[in-house]
Design a protein around this motif. Structure first.
Motif, PDB file in Angstrom:
ATOM      1  N   VAL A   1      -0.612   0.419   8.759  1.00  0.00           N
ATOM      2  CA  VAL A   1      -1.523   1.192   9.287  1.00  0.00           C
ATOM      3  C   VAL A   1      -3.017   0.724   8.917  1.00  0.00           C
ATOM      4  O   VAL A   1      -3.794   0.649   9.705  1.00  0.00           O
ATOM      5  CB  VAL A   1      -1.285   2.610   8.653  1.00  0.00           C
ATOM      6  N   ASP A   2      -3.129   0.217   7.643  1.00  0.00           N
ATOM      7  CA  ASP A   2      -4.499  -0.386   7.184  1.00  0.00           C
ATOM      8  C   ASP A   2      -3.958  -1.612   6.254  1.00  0.00           C
ATOM      9  O   ASP A   2      -3.358  -1.388   5.438  1.00  0.00           O
ATOM     10  CB  ASP A   2      -4.864   0.809   6.412  1.00  0.00           C
ATOM     11  N   VAL A   3      -4.777  -2.627   6.793  1.00  0.00           N
ATOM     12  CA  VAL A   3      -4.501  -3.923   5.947  1.00  0.00           C
ATOM     13  C   VAL A   3      -5.342  -4.022   4.590  1.00  0.00           C
ATOM     14  O   VAL A   3      -4.870  -4.913   3.990  1.00  0.00           O
ATOM     15  CB  VAL A   3      -4.777  -4.985   6.910  1.00  0.00           C
ATOM     16  N   ARG A   4      -6.179  -3.252   4.331  1.00  0.00           N
ATOM     17  CA  ARG A   4      -7.162  -3.227   2.963  1.00  0.00           C
ATOM     18  C   ARG A   4      -6.345  -3.009   1.875  1.00  0.00           C
ATOM     19  O   ARG A   4      -6.480  -4.009   0.861  1.00  0.00           O
ATOM     20  CB  ARG A   4      -8.159  -2.173   3.209  1.00  0.00           C
TER      21      ARG A   4
ATOM     22  N   ASN B   1       1.840   3.629   4.283  1.00  0.00           N
ATOM     23  CA  ASN B   1       1.267   2.722   4.863  1.00  0.00           C
ATOM     24  C   ASN B   1       1.947   1.851   5.920  1.00  0.00           C
ATOM     25  O   ASN B   1       1.419   1.060   6.652  1.00  0.00           O
ATOM     26  CB  ASN B   1       0.477   1.866   3.979  1.00  0.00           C
TER      27      ASN B   1
ATOM     28  N   GLY C   1       0.594  -1.250   0.008  1.00  0.00           N
ATOM     29  CA  GLY C   1       0.184   0.188  -0.001  1.00  0.00           C
ATOM     30  C   GLY C   1       0.878   1.377   0.254  1.00  0.00           C
ATOM     31  O   GLY C   1       0.156   2.422   0.080  1.00  0.00           O
TER      32      GLY C   1
ATOM     33  N   ARG D   1      -3.419  -0.459  17.684  1.00  0.00           N
ATOM     34  CA  ARG D   1      -4.025  -0.366  16.375  1.00  0.00           C
ATOM     35  C   ARG D   1      -5.372   0.496  16.323  1.00  0.00           C
ATOM     36  O   ARG D   1      -5.515   1.151  15.264  1.00  0.00           O
ATOM     37  CB  ARG D   1      -4.334  -1.840  15.735  1.00  0.00           C
TER      38      ARG D   1
ATOM     39  N   ARG E   1      -4.717   3.856  16.417  1.00  0.00           N
ATOM     40  CA  ARG E   1      -3.933   4.690  15.412  1.00  0.00           C
ATOM     41  C   ARG E   1      -4.948   4.817  14.387  1.00  0.00           C
ATOM     42  O   ARG E   1      -4.900   5.666  13.312  1.00  0.00           O
ATOM     43  CB  ARG E   1      -3.062   3.611  14.886  1.00  0.00           C
ATOM     44  N   ARG E   2      -5.968   4.038  14.274  1.00  0.00           N
ATOM     45  CA  ARG E   2      -7.139   3.949  13.020  1.00  0.00           C
ATOM     46  C   ARG E   2      -8.141   5.380  13.416  1.00  0.00           C
ATOM     47  O   ARG E   2      -8.397   5.835  12.428  1.00  0.00           O
ATOM     48  CB  ARG E   2      -8.021   2.774  12.950  1.00  0.00           C
ATOM     49  N   ARG E   3      -8.170   5.875  14.717  1.00  0.00           N
ATOM     50  CA  ARG E   3      -9.068   6.811  15.107  1.00  0.00           C
ATOM     51  C   ARG E   3      -8.450   8.231  15.015  1.00  0.00           C
ATOM     52  O   ARG E   3      -9.182   9.082  14.952  1.00  0.00           O
ATOM     53  CB  ARG E   3      -9.927   6.353  16.250  1.00  0.00           C
TER      54      ARG E   3
ATOM     55  N   ARG F   1      -5.286  10.987  14.460  1.00  0.00           N
ATOM     56  CA  ARG F   1      -4.607  11.442  13.108  1.00  0.00           C
ATOM     57  C   ARG F   1      -3.599  12.461  13.611  1.00  0.00           C
ATOM     58  O   ARG F   1      -3.775  13.336  14.516  1.00  0.00           O
ATOM     59  CB  ARG F   1      -5.302  11.765  11.988  1.00  0.00           C
TER      60      ARG F   1
ATOM     61  N   ALA G   1      -2.369  -6.771  12.001  1.00  0.00           N
ATOM     62  CA  ALA G   1      -1.698  -5.901  11.022  1.00  0.00           C
ATOM     63  C   ALA G   1      -0.266  -6.192  10.888  1.00  0.00           C
ATOM     64  O   ALA G   1       0.060  -5.134  10.166  1.00  0.00           O
ATOM     65  CB  ALA G   1      -2.037  -4.553  11.815  1.00  0.00           C
TER      66      ALA G   1
END
Length: 510
Positions: free
Chosen positions: A41-44, A25, A21, A268, A271-273, A275, A65
């Motif tokens: 940061v984001d697995v998508r 990422n 990513g 994790r 970290r997603r919420r 910034r 992650a």
């Protein structure tokens, strides 16, 4: 991203970063003996299928992650350095090149499950080995130093008096050996926290900080560093009706791994919420705070209750079952060391010694000699001048003197069949000790020199029992290894860490 003149490692690193990513990422990038361990940061956006097609990549596994990229023991350091170089170079630059090709279909779910864990029942063991493997050099070094300290400091080794009493100038150097060696095991939660947090996709440094808090709490409170508590030595610190200082985390493994898994999950989620500057300021602080609350008020007390209940059960079984109870305790003791539950037996052992004698210390000696015997057998079976022979021989020596963790985690659990052989031999030793009613009257190093802690008149029986345990483990491991596990030993001797897919790994099964 500049690619002109990139070598094979840089080209592979660019492809790996693209499949992850992009450089932005990547949260944390580390490596162990054979794998890149990259927390995203984001697995998508991650495409494990594309990573698997990169030249030099032997396999890919996704753990939360954290993306684990298997490249082998000879290439992992160079590949990690290349990934870090390309990540730093690409973190501030936009990639003006053509868009990345579409990701190929991901492998079937069954294949991904097979890569992550050949047998789901063995997943906890693989996780444990992944966490402990980077710490093996530290374990072996600490164990060897402690063995040397015990050799010159324990009475009854070369006579009734210890060597430091006969040669007084050795007392200072012996104490230095002991302090350096015991630091590894007394502060083990710091090391386990660092390794486990990275394994679960969190910051290794936050894991180490949490491990340090677990170990340091009793010492800092008793030292008066927090005047609001105003505790004297032996006091209590109560939160929500729970004695926070009632759990001793020194030398524990499984509770710290559980706490590290919680820490990684909390980090994790934050970290997603969060910034920007808010994430920089508050993610580490809230991660430690929330994890600390759960550790001191939930995980620790639960581990203590489990340990106390188990200690009571051990005494009940031993008292009521005699020789069978000794065999059961002998078989269980290596498992207690793996989980850290053997720490819960210390209070029981002190009570038994106060009442006349402890049956636990002799069984611990038989268990440690069994682990040493299995290690020496592996060293004999391994190829000459191989890494496995060096590790097995180095880990077997401290186990003979009472420090079994290097042998268990470094060798026997990795191959599994030596650990099973050691369990069987330890059960035999425990049964013999119970039959002869061998007991300890003081604590010490549960190994060959532990004879100094045995009740007068039982020292020879103790030595006979633990040597039988060690010899039986050696014989079982040699026979089992020659008949069924020769390819597995050769594969381990070549260098790959457990959990990676070396040739012959399927022969590790017992």
């Amino acid at each position: 991203m500049e690619r002109h003149g990139a070598g094979p490692d840089e080209s592979a690193a660019d492809e790996i970063l693209s499949a992850l990513g992009g450089a932005g990422n990547i949260a944390v990038s580390t490596h162990c003996a054979t794998r890149l361990r990259i927390t995203v940061v984001d697995v998508r956006p991650v495409s494990t299928g594309r990573i698997a097609q990169v030249p030099g990549v032997l396999g890919v596994a996704l753990a939360g992650a954290q993306v684990q990229v298997v490249v082998g023991p000879g290439a992992v350091a160079a590949m990690h350095a290349a990934v870090e170089r390309r990540r730093i170079a690409g973190a501030g630059d936009a990639d003006t090149g053509p868009p990345a090709p579409p990701a190929p279909p991901a492998p079937p779910r069954a294949a991904r499950r097979s890569l992550r864990s050949p047998r789901w029942l063995l997943r906890p063991l693989h996780v444990l080995i992944d966490i402990v493997t980077p710490l093996l050099p530290v374990f072996v070094a600490g164990g060897m130093l402690l063995a040397l300290h015990n050799l010159v400091s324990a009475p009854g080794v070369f006579g009734p008096d210890p060597i430091v009493a006969i040669v007084p100038w050795l007392a200072g150097p012996a104490a230095l050996l002991g302090i350096i060696g015991i630091g590894v095991f007394a502060l083990l939660p710091v090391l386990i926290g660092f390794s486990a947090a990275g394994r679960f996709g969190g910051s290794p440094y936050l894991g180490a900080a949490m491990g340090a808090a677990l170990v340091a709490a009793p010492f800092l409170v008793d030292s008066g560093a927090f005047p609001a508590l105003r505790l004297q030595g032996g006091g209590s610190w109560t939160l929500a009706g729970i004695d926070v200082l009632g759990v001793d985390y020194r030398g524990t493994v499984v509770p710290v791994i559980v706490i590290s898994a919680l820490l990684a999950a909390i980090e994790r989620a934050l970290r997603r919420r969060l910034r920007g500057a808010t994430a920089f300021l508050f993610t580490p602080m809230l991660t430690l705070l929330l994890t600390g609350v759960l550790a001191f008020l939930v995980v620790g007390p639960a581990a203590r209750l489990l340990g106390d209940a188990f200690a009571s059960l051990v005494q009940l079984v031993y008292d009521s079952a005699g020789v069978v109870g000794g065999a059961l305790l002998g078989a269980l003791y290596p498992l207690l060391v793996v989980t850290g539950l053997h720490q819960s037996l210390v209070s029981l052992e002190l009570g038994l010694i106060g009442g006349g004698g402890s049956f636990i210390f002799p069984v611990a000696g038989a268990s440690n000699l069994a682990q040493a015997g299995a290690c020496f057998a592996v060293a004999l079976l391994a190829r000459r001048r191989s890494r496995l022979r060096a590790i097995a021989g180095g880990a077997g020596i401290p186990a003979s003197f009472g420090i079994a963790e290097p042998a268990i985690f470094g060798v026997n659990l990795r191959l599994r069949f030596p650990f099973i052989a050691a369990i069987a031999a330890s059960a035999v030793g425990g049964a013999l000790l119970a039959f002869w009613h061998v007991e300890a009257v003081t604590l010490g190093a549960a190994g060959v020199i532990g004879v100094a802690s045995i009740a007068p008149g039982s020292g020879v029986r103790y030595l006979v029992c633990i040597l039988i345990s060690g010899a039986l483990s050696f014989a079982l491991t040699c026979g089992w290894g020659v008949v069924r596990h020769r390819p597995a030993i050769d594969a381990e001797a070549a260098g790959p860490a457990p959990g990676d897919p070396p040739a012959g790994a399927g022969t590790l099964e017992a």
